[in-house]
Design a protein around this motif. Sequence first.
Motif, PDB file in Angstrom:
ATOM      1  N   ASP A 270       0.836  -1.197   0.000  1.00  0.00           N
ATOM      2  CA  ASP A 270       0.000   0.000   0.000  1.00  0.00           C
ATOM      3  C   ASP A 270       0.872   1.248   0.000  1.00  0.00           C
ATOM      4  OD1 ASP A 270      -1.751   2.179   0.730  1.00  0.00           O
ATOM      5  OD2 ASP A 270      -3.169   0.704   1.502  1.00  0.00           O
ATOM      6  N   LYS A 271       0.703   2.084  -1.025  1.00  0.00           N
ATOM      7  CA  LYS A 271       1.523   3.282  -1.187  1.00  0.00           C
ATOM      8  C   LYS A 271       1.436   4.211   0.013  1.00  0.00           C
ATOM      9  CE  LYS A 271       2.251   7.201  -4.345  1.00  0.00           C
ATOM     10  NZ  LYS A 271       1.823   7.833  -5.626  1.00  0.00           N
ATOM     11  N   ASN A 272       0.311   4.220   0.703  1.00  0.00           N
ATOM     12  CA  ASN A 272       0.107   5.149   1.811  1.00  0.00           C
ATOM     13  C   ASN A 272       0.345   4.537   3.186  1.00  0.00           C
ATOM     14  OD1 ASN A 272      -0.809   7.688   0.494  1.00  0.00           O
ATOM     15  ND2 ASN A 272      -2.353   6.311  -0.358  1.00  0.00           N
ATOM     16  N   ALA A 273       0.978   3.378   3.212  1.00  0.00           N
ATOM     17  CA  ALA A 273       1.172   2.669   4.470  1.00  0.00           C
ATOM     18  C   ALA A 273       2.451   3.096   5.185  1.00  0.00           C
ATOM     19  CB  ALA A 273       1.201   1.166   4.224  1.00  0.00           C
ATOM     20  N   ILE A 274       2.415   2.949   6.498  1.00  0.00           N
ATOM     21  CA  ILE A 274       3.581   3.159   7.348  1.00  0.00           C
ATOM     22  C   ILE A 274       3.528   2.101   8.449  1.00  0.00           C
ATOM     23  CG2 ILE A 274       2.381   4.833   8.851  1.00  0.00           C
ATOM     24  CD1 ILE A 274       5.106   6.307   9.127  1.00  0.00           C
ATOM     25  N   GLY A 275       4.694   1.629   8.881  1.00  0.00           N
ATOM     26  CA  GLY A 275       4.750   0.613   9.931  1.00  0.00           C
ATOM     27  C   GLY A 275       6.071   0.684  10.670  1.00  0.00           C
ATOM     28  N   PHE A 276       6.229  -0.174  11.660  1.00  0.00           N
ATOM     29  CA  PHE A 276       7.498  -0.237  12.388  1.00  0.00           C
ATOM     30  C   PHE A 276       7.701  -1.639  12.954  1.00  0.00           C
ATOM     31  CE2 PHE A 276       4.285   1.147  15.445  1.00  0.00           C
ATOM     32  CZ  PHE A 276       4.555   0.389  16.568  1.00  0.00           C
ATOM     33  N   PHE A 277       8.979  -2.029  13.066  1.00  0.00           N
ATOM     34  CA  PHE A 277       9.372  -3.319  13.651  1.00  0.00           C
ATOM     35  C   PHE A 277      10.889  -3.317  13.789  1.00  0.00           C
ATOM     36  CE2 PHE A 277       7.799  -3.910   9.196  1.00  0.00           C
ATOM     37  CZ  PHE A 277       9.016  -3.842   8.534  1.00  0.00           C
ATOM     38  N   GLY A 278      11.458  -4.464  14.180  1.00  0.00           N
ATOM     39  CA  GLY A 278      12.889  -4.558  14.419  1.00  0.00           C
ATOM     40  C   GLY A 278      13.729  -4.387  13.166  1.00  0.00           C
ATOM     41  N   TYR A 279      14.951  -3.954  13.366  1.00  0.00           N
ATOM     42  CA  TYR A 279      15.893  -3.637  12.279  1.00  0.00           C
ATOM     43  C   TYR A 279      16.145  -4.833  11.366  1.00  0.00           C
ATOM     44  CZ  TYR A 279      20.282  -1.876  10.177  1.00  0.00           C
ATOM     45  OH  TYR A 279      21.273  -1.463   9.322  1.00  0.00           O
ATOM     46  N   ALA A 280      16.255  -6.037  11.941  1.00  0.00           N
ATOM     47  CA  ALA A 280      16.554  -7.221  11.123  1.00  0.00           C
ATOM     48  C   ALA A 280      15.461  -7.484  10.095  1.00  0.00           C
ATOM     49  CB  ALA A 280      16.737  -8.447  12.021  1.00  0.00           C
ATOM     50  N   TYR A 281      14.215  -7.214  10.455  1.00  0.00           N
ATOM     51  CA  TYR A 281      13.118  -7.458   9.516  1.00  0.00           C
ATOM     52  C   TYR A 281      13.129  -6.432   8.382  1.00  0.00           C
ATOM     53  CZ  TYR A 281      11.369 -10.989  12.639  1.00  0.00           C
ATOM     54  OH  TYR A 281      11.259 -12.126  13.404  1.00  0.00           O
TER      55      TYR A 281
END
Length: 324
Positions: free
Chosen positions: A224-235
Amino acid sequence: MKKWKYLTMTAVMGSALMLGACGSDSAQKGNNAETNAPASSGQDAADEKLQGAVSGDGSSTVAPIIEAVVEEYAGTQPNVKVSVGVSGTGGGFEKFIAGETDFSNASRPVKDEEKAKLEKAGIAFTELPVAYDGLSVVVNPENDWAKDLTVDQLKKIWVEDGKEKKWSDIDPSWPNEKIVYYSPGTDSGTYDYFDEVILDGADLAKSATLSEDDNMLVQGVAGDKNAIGFFGYAYYLENKDKLGIVNINGVEPTNETIESGKYEPLSRPLFVYVKNSAMKDNEAAYDFVKFTLENAGDMAEAVGYVSLPEDKYSEALKTLEGLK
């Protein structure tokens, strides 16, 4: 160079993610990944091999490191059965409190209320650091506007304010398109850390898709062009070909900026919590955790995290030895 270092990133991560990555529904229901090594072939050295079982659970962020450890450990102690579940930091602590595990992987420090429950249950524990992580904020590769966010902008994006937010609400020059959110689930230590340093205790955007499965978050943002997320650096590193990384206050997460602390406030330590009685009474559990600390630095680097300074591992090994 240890033989495990010849594994590809995909192979190591694949081993970890077969668990259901940080608390997928199946993991939360108690499914574990087990390393069941073949029986000894009968050579003289087999008499010196340990036997026993070790169990752990917890963070998906820590999972790639521990799964790499499990794979390598199976070659050194083939008669020890190591079982590791991935139900998130919070879910892992629940099992730790219930006395179901010998160790618990965590991407945040144990909470006061968890400490109180452990004390009530009569479980003495010890915190051991294993690596550094840089919590990574990601966007779709087609997003060419939110490439560098301040902490204030990040908070404005993610805090629930009762309105449907558009990118243009953050910056008028950005698209007049609704922001689509992907976040780790509430059992995740990554969620807790983000809540502490970015949300400051405020509610996360209610329209966010929450999942303990980091791969689902990757797929969501990538689609999705308008998506934002967060998680660990390795992923992020494992999926950087289909994600865009966001600089925070002008700093990109890299091994160097994470280790130095320049990537703030999203640099954080990763932990393994051990049950003191297991380290004393279960020789296999003690040996596995010792092996983990002896190899965590190299393995962390191999799967995309940042190793601690060597003296930190030496200190942790001394602490562990004191528990025996």
